[in-house]
Design an enzyme around this catalytic site. Structure first.
Site, PDB file in Angstrom:
ATOM      1  N   GLY A  21     -12.101  -5.620  23.320  1.00 41.99           N
ATOM      2  CA  GLY A  21     -10.530  -5.028  23.591  1.00 41.99           C
ATOM      3  C   GLY A  21     -10.332  -3.730  22.682  1.00 41.99           C
ATOM      4  N   ARG A  82     -16.539  -5.641  28.948  1.00 41.10           N
ATOM      5  CA  ARG A  82     -17.283  -6.815  28.545  1.00 41.10           C
ATOM      6  C   ARG A  82     -18.552  -6.957  29.196  1.00 41.10           C
ATOM      7  NH1 ARG A  82     -13.671  -8.563  24.359  1.00 41.10           N
ATOM      8  NH2 ARG A  82     -11.531  -8.734  25.383  1.00 41.10           N
ATOM      9  N   ASP A 113     -16.002  -9.316  16.169  1.00 44.03           N
ATOM     10  CA  ASP A 113     -16.915 -10.091  15.724  1.00 44.03           C
ATOM     11  C   ASP A 113     -18.223 -10.183  16.999  1.00 44.03           C
ATOM     12  OD1 ASP A 113     -15.915 -10.828  13.464  1.00 44.03           O
ATOM     13  OD2 ASP A 113     -15.009 -12.572  14.135  1.00 44.03           O
ATOM     14  N   THR A 135      -9.953  -4.374  15.901  1.00 52.20           N
ATOM     15  CA  THR A 135      -9.190  -5.437  16.598  1.00 52.20           C
ATOM     16  C   THR A 135      -7.886  -5.416  15.998  1.00 52.20           C
ATOM     17  OG1 THR A 135      -8.895  -7.883  17.103  1.00 52.20           O
ATOM     18  CG2 THR A 135     -10.325  -6.823  15.057  1.00 52.20           C
ATOM     19  N   ASP A 137      -6.214  -8.064  16.281  1.00 50.80           N
ATOM     20  CA  ASP A 137      -5.855  -9.594  15.852  1.00 50.80           C
ATOM     21  C   ASP A 137      -6.022  -9.528  14.179  1.00 50.80           C
ATOM     22  OD1 ASP A 137      -5.436  -9.877  18.429  1.00 50.80           O
ATOM     23  OD2 ASP A 137      -7.901 -10.500  18.642  1.00 50.80           O
ATOM     24  N   ASP A 139      -8.693 -10.523  12.594  1.00 53.85           N
ATOM     25  CA  ASP A 139      -9.463 -11.646  12.608  1.00 53.85           C
ATOM     26  C   ASP A 139     -10.737 -11.624  12.003  1.00 53.85           C
ATOM     27  OD1 ASP A 139     -10.279 -10.610  14.868  1.00 53.85           O
ATOM     28  OD2 ASP A 139     -10.225 -12.448  16.068  1.00 53.85           O
ATOM     29  N   ARG A 181      -4.851 -13.774  20.068  1.00 55.29           N
ATOM     30  CA  ARG A 181      -6.005 -14.729  20.201  1.00 55.29           C
ATOM     31  C   ARG A 181      -5.746 -15.952  19.603  1.00 55.29           C
ATOM     32  NH1 ARG A 181     -11.964 -12.956  20.545  1.00 55.29           N
ATOM     33  NH2 ARG A 181     -11.556 -12.148  18.600  1.00 55.29           N
TER      34      ARG A 181
END
Length: 330
Positions: A21, A82, A113, A135, A137, A139, A181
């Site tokens: 992303g 992707r 990741d 990211t 996120d 995360d 996410r």
């Protein structure tokens, strides 16, 4: 401890790609990588569209001018995609072959990741690799900061402020779903920054809607005329939740899913400065003979971890912030 520089891992040409992303600040990292590499006498090749572009040999030479006027732009100037093919051993073998074909001895991967897993596979095939965490996120467990998070939170915060205005005017309950996410960091930060009455995090939410309904009824009884619930993407079902809450409380309830505007926009100063530092750090690590590493921000410093160690780490939302948010929402 730095790995000894040998003929096998000597750095002459760095490839740079963005994967997964997009995140505001990626361009700042790209710019820093290119200019730091050039300052160290290295060549740089840009790889468009992540691992997909690597396999398609969408590769070009980069110079200082290549990264002029991109630091303020959202998204990624190298594009991203992707690449299911790169998840296979055959795809990974081809990726390493393409690197060697173009004289790329090192690759800096800007992503999350999944992107770092790809970097590890290239390392196993003889390519020096460094991961830069990008990211929205937040995360990635090894780091307290990831490129794009700060901008995404500020974008969501401003949108939620606007929703609160109309929610207040109509005396509504608003359920506002933010991205992330399976991680609740954007939701937690926005919940605190926007003064939400409830914050639903995928790491901690127990699916107890009755507690949310009871809270709204009690607040309505003491004169509260509007309610803001921040719902993380990993919890989801905001529209269904809105219908159930309205039916149970009698309070008009609307769901707003903010969506992909959180990924875009001009990066904040923090995302520009920290992304630049991480990009420069990645190049310096390669120059020191290090490889298979991830750049991280920890305890106020830019550090690095082994990719395998970084991928194995786990983290949860800060306990103090979670506890504080509950007290402040009363």
């Amino acid at each position: 401890m730095a790995r000894k520089v040998t003929k096998a891992n000597k750095v002459e040409t760095i490839g740079v790609l963005t994967s997964g992303g997009d995140a505001p600040g990626m361009n700042a990292a790209i710019r820093a990588i290119v200019r730091t590499a050039l300052a160290n006498g290295l060549k740089v090749k840009g790889i468009r569209r992540g691992y997909s572009g690597l396999l398609d040999e969408d590769i070009f030479d980069m110079d200082a001018k290549s990264v002029s006027d991109i630091i303020q732009r959202g998204g990624t100037a190298l594009y991203t995609a992707r690449c299911p093919e790169f998840m296979t051993a055959e795809g990974q073998d081809k990726g390493a072959y393409v690197c060697k074909k173009y004289g790329i001895d090192s690759i800096i991967v800007i992503g999350g990741d999944g992107s770092f897993n790809g970097a590890r596979k290239l390392y196993q095939r003889g390519i020096n690799t460094i991961g830069v965490p990008a990211t929205i996120d937040l995360d990635i467990a090894c780091t307290e900061y990831t490129i794009g998070f700060d901008t995404a939170v500020n974008t969501a915060m401003e949108a939620i402020d606007k929703v609160r205005d109309t929610s207040t005017s109509h005396e509504r309950c608003s359920i506002i779903e933010v991205m992330g996410r399976h991680a609740g960091y954007i939701a937690l930060w926005c919940g605190i920054a926007n003064g939400a009455e409830s914050i639903l995090l995928p790491e901690l939410y127990d699916n107890d809607e009755e507690a949310i309904i009871k809270n709204i009824i009690e607040r309505k009884r003491v004169g509260k005329t509007h309610h803001i619930i921040i719902n993380a993407e990993g919890v989801g079902d905001s529209n269904g939740m809105a219908k159930r809450i309205e039916a149970a409380t009698g309070v008009e309830t609307r769901a707003t899913i903010i969506g992909h505007i959180q990924r875009g926009g001009s990066p904040t100063a923090k995302d520009r400065v920290y992304a630049s530092a991480m990009g420069a750090k990645a190049v310096e690590l390669l120059c020191e003979g290090k490889s298979n590493r991830v750049v991280a921000y920890k305890h106020g410093e830019f550090v690095d971890y082994d990719i395998m160690e970084a991928l194995a780490m786990k983290k949860m939302p800060d306990e103090f912030l979670v506890s504080m948010s509950k007290k402040l929402s009363r």
